[in-house]
Design a protein around this motif. Structure first.
Motif, PDB file in Angstrom:
ATOM      1  N   ARG A  36      18.521 -76.154  19.718  1.00  6.71           N
ATOM      2  CA  ARG A  36      17.547 -77.172  19.293  1.00  6.71           C
ATOM      3  C   ARG A  36      18.275 -78.341  18.657  1.00  6.71           C
ATOM      4  O   ARG A  36      19.281 -78.152  17.957  1.00  6.71           O
ATOM      5  CB  ARG A  36      16.601 -76.571  18.249  1.00  6.71           C
ATOM      6  N   VAL A  37      17.770 -79.497  18.856  1.00  7.80           N
ATOM      7  CA  VAL A  37      18.360 -80.695  18.277  1.00  7.80           C
ATOM      8  C   VAL A  37      17.457 -81.167  17.140  1.00  7.80           C
ATOM      9  O   VAL A  37      16.250 -81.310  17.350  1.00  7.80           O
ATOM     10  CB  VAL A  37      18.499 -81.828  19.349  1.00  7.80           C
ATOM     11  N   ALA A  40      14.299 -83.740  17.216  1.00  5.19           N
ATOM     12  CA  ALA A  40      13.910 -84.022  18.594  1.00  5.19           C
ATOM     13  C   ALA A  40      12.427 -83.751  18.793  1.00  5.19           C
ATOM     14  O   ALA A  40      11.858 -82.918  18.096  1.00  5.19           O
ATOM     15  CB  ALA A  40      14.713 -83.124  19.533  1.00  5.19           C
ATOM     16  N   PRO A  41      11.770 -84.488  19.721  1.00  6.96           N
ATOM     17  CA  PRO A  41      10.343 -84.223  19.997  1.00  6.96           C
ATOM     18  C   PRO A  41      10.143 -82.807  20.556  1.00  6.96           C
ATOM     19  O   PRO A  41      11.071 -82.216  21.111  1.00  6.96           O
ATOM     20  CB  PRO A  41       9.962 -85.300  20.999  1.00  6.96           C
ATOM     21  N   SER A  42       8.889 -82.304  20.440  1.00  2.71           N
ATOM     22  CA  SER A  42       8.656 -80.899  20.766  1.00  2.71           C
ATOM     23  C   SER A  42       8.807 -80.608  22.254  1.00  2.71           C
ATOM     24  O   SER A  42       9.105 -79.473  22.626  1.00  2.71           O
ATOM     25  CB  SER A  42       7.255 -80.491  20.302  1.00  2.71           C
ATOM     26  N   LEU A  44      11.066 -81.681  24.050  1.00  5.39           N
ATOM     27  CA  LEU A  44      12.500 -81.501  24.279  1.00  5.39           C
ATOM     28  C   LEU A  44      12.885 -80.168  23.676  1.00  5.39           C
ATOM     29  O   LEU A  44      13.054 -80.027  22.467  1.00  5.39           O
ATOM     30  CB  LEU A  44      13.291 -82.633  23.601  1.00  5.39           C
ATOM     31  N   VAL A  47      19.034 -78.119  24.279  1.00  4.91           N
ATOM     32  CA  VAL A  47      20.071 -78.430  25.274  1.00  4.91           C
ATOM     33  C   VAL A  47      20.833 -77.158  25.604  1.00  4.91           C
ATOM     34  O   VAL A  47      20.805 -76.198  24.838  1.00  4.91           O
ATOM     35  CB  VAL A  47      21.033 -79.512  24.756  1.00  4.91           C
ATOM     36  N   PRO A  56      19.768 -81.559  28.654  1.00  2.00           N
ATOM     37  CA  PRO A  56      18.517 -81.398  27.886  1.00  2.00           C
ATOM     38  C   PRO A  56      17.424 -80.763  28.753  1.00  2.00           C
ATOM     39  O   PRO A  56      17.344 -81.048  29.937  1.00  2.00           O
ATOM     40  CB  PRO A  56      18.159 -82.834  27.494  1.00  2.00           C
TER      41      PRO A  56
ATOM     42  N   HIS C  20      18.720 -72.023  13.387  1.00  2.00           N
ATOM     43  CA  HIS C  20      19.195 -73.125  14.200  1.00  2.00           C
ATOM     44  C   HIS C  20      20.628 -73.461  13.798  1.00  2.00           C
ATOM     45  O   HIS C  20      21.029 -73.170  12.682  1.00  2.00           O
ATOM     46  CB  HIS C  20      18.287 -74.357  14.020  1.00  2.00           C
ATOM     47  N   TYR C  49      13.609 -78.840  10.945  1.00  2.00           N
ATOM     48  CA  TYR C  49      12.923 -77.928  11.862  1.00  2.00           C
ATOM     49  C   TYR C  49      11.552 -77.504  11.327  1.00  2.00           C
ATOM     50  O   TYR C  49      10.984 -76.498  11.759  1.00  2.00           O
ATOM     51  CB  TYR C  49      13.798 -76.683  12.089  1.00  2.00           C
ATOM     52  N   PRO C  85      23.318 -86.212  25.702  1.00  2.00           N
ATOM     53  CA  PRO C  85      22.569 -86.741  26.845  1.00  2.00           C
ATOM     54  C   PRO C  85      21.818 -87.998  26.443  1.00  2.00           C
ATOM     55  O   PRO C  85      21.476 -88.177  25.267  1.00  2.00           O
ATOM     56  CB  PRO C  85      21.577 -85.618  27.184  1.00  2.00           C
ATOM     57  N   VAL C  87      18.831 -88.924  26.910  1.00  2.00           N
ATOM     58  CA  VAL C  87      17.475 -88.793  26.325  1.00  2.00           C
ATOM     59  C   VAL C  87      17.550 -88.445  24.836  1.00  2.00           C
ATOM     60  O   VAL C  87      16.573 -88.587  24.108  1.00  2.00           O
ATOM     61  CB  VAL C  87      16.648 -87.729  27.066  1.00  2.00           C
ATOM     62  N   LEU C  88      18.739 -88.030  24.364  1.00  2.00           N
ATOM     63  CA  LEU C  88      18.842 -87.654  22.966  1.00  2.00           C
ATOM     64  C   LEU C  88      19.617 -88.668  22.144  1.00  2.00           C
ATOM     65  O   LEU C  88      19.794 -88.466  20.930  1.00  2.00           O
ATOM     66  CB  LEU C  88      19.536 -86.295  22.840  1.00  2.00           C
ATOM     67  N   LEU C  96      23.154 -88.014  15.276  1.00  2.00           N
ATOM     68  CA  LEU C  96      23.685 -87.092  16.293  1.00  2.00           C
ATOM     69  C   LEU C  96      24.858 -87.762  16.990  1.00  2.00           C
ATOM     70  O   LEU C  96      24.716 -88.816  17.604  1.00  2.00           O
ATOM     71  CB  LEU C  96      22.582 -86.753  17.313  1.00  2.00           C
ATOM     72  N   PHE C  99      27.758 -82.912  21.008  1.00  2.00           N
ATOM     73  CA  PHE C  99      27.650 -81.453  20.905  1.00  2.00           C
ATOM     74  C   PHE C  99      29.016 -80.836  20.958  1.00  2.00           C
ATOM     75  O   PHE C  99      29.958 -81.428  21.474  1.00  2.00           O
ATOM     76  CB  PHE C  99      26.760 -80.924  22.036  1.00  2.00           C
ATOM     77  N   LEU C 106      26.405 -73.766  21.887  1.00  2.00           N
ATOM     78  CA  LEU C 106      26.421 -75.219  21.781  1.00  2.00           C
ATOM     79  C   LEU C 106      25.910 -75.620  20.413  1.00  2.00           C
ATOM     80  O   LEU C 106      24.915 -75.071  19.931  1.00  2.00           O
ATOM     81  CB  LEU C 106      25.498 -75.801  22.876  1.00  2.00           C
ATOM     82  N   PRO C 108      24.962 -78.918  17.833  1.00  2.00           N
ATOM     83  CA  PRO C 108      24.836 -80.381  17.679  1.00  2.00           C
ATOM     84  C   PRO C 108      25.713 -80.847  16.520  1.00  2.00           C
ATOM     85  O   PRO C 108      25.694 -80.230  15.448  1.00  2.00           O
ATOM     86  CB  PRO C 108      23.341 -80.578  17.343  1.00  2.00           C
ATOM     87  N   ARG C 129       7.700 -84.150  10.869  1.00  2.00           N
ATOM     88  CA  ARG C 129       8.868 -84.079  11.721  1.00  2.00           C
ATOM     89  C   ARG C 129       9.324 -85.454  12.134  1.00  2.00           C
ATOM     90  O   ARG C 129       8.531 -86.350  12.251  1.00  2.00           O
ATOM     91  CB  ARG C 129       8.690 -83.388  13.064  1.00  2.00           C
TER      92      ARG C 129
END
Lengths: 140, 595, 129
Positions: A36-37, A40-42, A44, A47, A56, C20, C49, C85, C87-88, C96, C99, C106, C108, C129
């Protein structure tokens, strides 16, 4: 848009069937435990590393507001600007899709889904991978 | 003491003897009258004669009175209050009074004789009088003494009877009678005496008069010298003193007659009184039982009559009391027997009810006995059932044990099966993984083949075929997985079921153990119950016979009571008769009046 | 695009927060302290989280920014930083960096100070969040 016949990879996420152009679909993967990042939105989900690359995973169900079960399988899209995995409950295989390719919605993710179309007797939403990728890059 | 009330007998002694004095004086007057005529007194001696007569008569009267009063000492004591009117004193007085007439008679005779003698002697001592005169005076006294005594006696009898009755009133009649037993029965002698006196006195008088006149006439005749003188003397003798002699004779006759009348009256008086009393009694009046004073046989009659009257009065009184008592008793008896009759009737009805109740009781007892019998049968059945249940429980216990073993074996088998199934599941999972990977590989191969265009078409077809194969394997493994899952569920269920079965059999065993124990208890209780019920049955049987006897006894009692009730009715009737009789008796007795 | 200096990491602090994984370049961590409830108000990695905070370790940067994590370990061997990536990119408030593949997993990799700021910018008690 015009009607066309092109090979698409047809898969389902939740109760909906989607079709992505076969040339964009790199492979179907079974992803391991996701990382989990933070923040990040749910949709997503996280990765995972795949052949030295961080991929992702996007849950289409959460993105479209559909209900879906958990799955470990995803369709890996390889686009010009990067890779992306979409969760897939079932993968029907490669099929020819016929029908219209009009956007199914005016805003959100639905503007990147087109139809109505049919593939192997299923109603499918034909996906615009690049559009979806851009949509996701802008934060969903 | 000075204020003491005058005795009721004051002066009675004197009063009783007054006739003696009167009779004596009267007789003396007659005698003097006669003597003056027939007595040849020497001339010039009249004064001496009168003096002698007065002194002699007074002395005689005084003597008589003193003697008579001495015969009434007790009465005088009572009259003067010197002695209390105690029964003994009264009895003494009664005896005195009863005797006083006879006593007076003899005292009179003595007085007369003494008086006449005294007069004669006094006359001779005061004047020169020949002894013949003295003798004549004595003769006159002796002749007149009996008749005057009889007269006096008769008069005193009247008075003494009055005093007697007064005295007798102070004593119970029985005591009066007892105090004067009728022993001297001299009526005949008395009558003979009286008759003799009555006959002799005039006879002697007449004789004397005749002798005197004859003698005087003879003397004059002898004294007359001439016949003329003799005739003259005879005539003179006939005429001389005739009147006086006639008067004297008349007086004597009158005295005799009076005495006769008085004697008759004296004799008849008590008889009349007795007759009146008898009439009164006959009329039913017994209130005033009184004594009739009398003498001799008449006294015997009177006392006997009085005794009879007293006895009768007592008897009637007792009869009245007894009659009243009988009446009241009979009334009570009637009342009681009537009540008893009611009570008996009530008792009879109650007993009838009781008898009915007892019969009911007998029926109930019979019913109970029957019930007890059936309870006994039930108890026996229960006992048998409990024994059967005991055996069943033991059999069940054994079955449970066998079932438990069976269940355990099943559970073990199921566990082994589960392990095998799990192994199969792992194998199937492994196959499934391989198939999944094959599917994925085939899918990607198909994708690659598609991308390669026509060149890769064949490759794609093979890949697709591979994929179908992999998918069919997956479907099969999924089927197997589902079956395994089902088997697992089933085996789990079986394990749980067998465990539950084991638990159930354990519980069942425990329960059957408990049941067995309970049945043991029930058996013991049933045994006790059976015994108890047998006892009850026996007891109720006995009770039944007892109640039957009771019912019979009650029936007997009832019939007895009914008989008693009828007897009571008879008693009531008899009592009613008795009551009637008692009333009759009362009425009869009521005719007699008792003080 | 990927500078060599940036693509290599000379040791990282591997952290865990509520199951996490997180990683911070060891060079950015000045001091590691123990943190407990009621201590200094330091942003907690759990908040990212949407998890409730709990006592843990406090990582402080030179600038004094800190982040609390549940557990941590330090990986001294150098590793390649895998690019994030597209998208992140810009995720976690731009903290961030990429990774890291370590322990067959993996991780982050985050900029400590920026992540601290990002956490501080979130709604308090990690509700949002």
């Amino acid at each position: 848009m015009s009607e066309q016949l092109q090979s698409h990879l047809v898969f389902s996420s939740g109760n909906s069937w989607y079709a992505v152009p076969a040339d964009r679909a790199a492979e179907v993967v079974s992803f391991p435990e996701l990382t989990r990042v933070p923040g990040a939105p749910s949709h997503l989900l996280g990765v995972f590393a795949h052949r030295g690359e961080v991929i992702p995973v996007v849950d289409l169900c959460q993105l479209t507001g559909d209900k879906g079960g958990e799955t470990k399988r995803a369709v890996l899209l390889r686009l010009a600007r990067g890779a992306l995995a979409l969760t897939a409950s079932k993968v029907a295989g490669v099929s020819l899709v016929s029908g219209k390719l009009d956007p199914l919605g005016a805003g959100g993710v639905h503007q990147h889904l087109r139809g109505p179309a049919k593939a192997a007797a299923n109603d499918v939403a034909v996906m615009d991978p690049e559009g979806l990728f851009e949509f996701l890059c802008q934060g969903g | 003491m000075t204020a003491a009330p005058p005795s009721p007998f004051a002066g009675q002694a004197r009063w009783a003897t007054v006739p003696s004095t009167i009779g004596g004086v009267s007789g003396a007057l007659v005698a003097v009258l006669y003597a003056t005529v027939t007595l040849d007194r020497p001339p010039g001696t009249n004064g001496a004669f009168i003096f002698s007569v007065v002194v002699g008569v007074c002395a005689a009267v005084l003597l008589g009175d003193v003697l008579q009063q001495r015969g009434l000492k007790a009465l005088r004591a009572l009259g003067s209050g010197k002695s209390k009117p105690s029964p003994d004193a009264v009895k003494r007085a009664l005896r005195e009074v009863h005797k006083i007439p006879d006593r007076a008679f003899w005292i009179n005779i003595i007085s007369w004789l003494l008086g006449a003698s005294g007069i004669g002697l006094l006359y001779r001592s005061t004047a020169v009088v020949p002894w013949a005169v003295v003798g004549r005076l004595f003769f006159l006294g002796a002749v007149l003494a009996p008749i005057t005594s009889v007269l006096t006696h008769v008069l005193i009898i009247g008075r003494s009877r009055t005093v007697f009755e007064k005295l007798a009133a102070h004593l119970p009649l029985a005591e009066v009678v007892a105090a004067l037993p009728a022993t001297r029965l001299q009526l005949r002698a008395r009558l003979m005496t009286f008759t003799a006196i009555s006959v002799m006195t005039p006879t002697l008088f007449v004789l004397d008069a005749v002798v005197f006149r004859t003698d005087r006439a003879m003397a004059r005749l002898f004294a007359a010298a001439t016949p003329e003188l003799q005739v003259q003397a005879l005539a003179q003798g006939q005429a001389e003193g005739l009147a006086a002699i006639v008067v004297a004779a008349t007086l004597v006759i009158l005295m005799v007659a009076g005495a006769g009348i008085l004697v008759g009256a004296a004799l008849g008086e008590p008889m009349r009184a007795i007759t009146a009393d008898a009439r009164r009694i006959a009329a039913g009046d017994l209130r005033s039982a009184r004594i009739n004073a009398a003498e001799d046989e008449v006294w015997a009659v009177a006392s006997a009559f009085t005794g009879m009257q007293a006895q009768l009065s007592d008897a009637i009184s007792q009869l009245i009391v007894a009659g009243a008592a009988i009446g009241s008793t009979t009334g009570e008896l009637v009342q009681t027997s009537t009540k008893h009759q009611g009570g008996a009737a009530e008792q009879a009805s109650l007993l009838a009810e009781t008898s009915a109740t007892t019969e009911e009781l007998a029926r109930s007892a019979k019913h109970i006995a029957e019930n007890a019998q059936s309870v006994a049968q039930l108890a026996e059945q229960t006992l048998q059932a409990a024994q059967g249940g005991m055996k069943s429980a033991e059999a069940f216990f054994g079955s449970m044990g066998r079932m438990r073993k069976g269940n355990q074996a099943i559970a073990d088998s199921v566990v082994r099966l589960n392990k095998r199934v799990q192994q199969i599941g792992r194998i199937v999972e492994f196959i499934n993984g391989i198939a999944d990977k094959s599917d994925l590989l085939a899918l990607n191969a198909e994708l690659e083949g598609t991308k390669a265009g026509d060149v890769g078409r064949g490759f794609s077809l093979v890949a697709a075929e591979m994929r179908r194969l992999a998918e069919s394997v997956i479907t099969s493994t999924q089927e197997i997985g589902r079956l395994i899952e089902e088997i697992r569920d089933a085996t789990n269920a079986a394990v749980m079921a067998t465990e539950a079965g084991v638990k159930a059999t354990d519980a069942g065993s425990a329960l059957s153990q408990q049941v067995s124990e309970k049945l043991q208890t029930i058996l013991a209780h049933a045994n006790q119950t059976f015994d108890a019920v047998r006892s009850i049955s026996l007891a109720t049987h006995q009770q039944q016979s007892g109640t039957d006897q009771l019912a019979t006894a009650m029936a007997d009692v009832l019939s007895s009571t009914q008989a008693s009730a009828s007897a009571t009715q008879q008693i009531v009737a008899a009592n009613a008769d008795l009551s009637t009789l008692s009333n009759d008796l009362k009425q009869v007795v009521a005719r007699f009046s008792v003080s | 695009m990927a500078a060599d200096a940036d693509s290599k990491l000379g040791g990282v602090v591997l952290c865990r927060a509520g199951g996490h994984r997180l990683a911070f370049p060891a060079s950015q961590v000045a001091v590691i302290e123990v943190w407990s409830e009621g201590g200094r108000p330091i942003p907690n990695a759990r908040e990212a989280y949407a998890l409730p905070t709990q006592p843990g370790r406090l990582l402080l940067s030179d600038t004094g920014d800190g982040v609390v994590v549940d557990t941590l370990e330090v990986a001294t061997e150098s590793a390649d930083l895998l690019p994030s990536p597209r998208v992140l990119v810009g995720g976690a408030g731009g903290s961030l960096r990429g990774f890291l593949s370590a322990r067959d997993q993996l991780w982050p990799v985050l900029q400590l100070a920026d992540f601290s700021l990002y956490l501080a910018g979130l709604e308090p008690s990690g509700a949002g969040r």
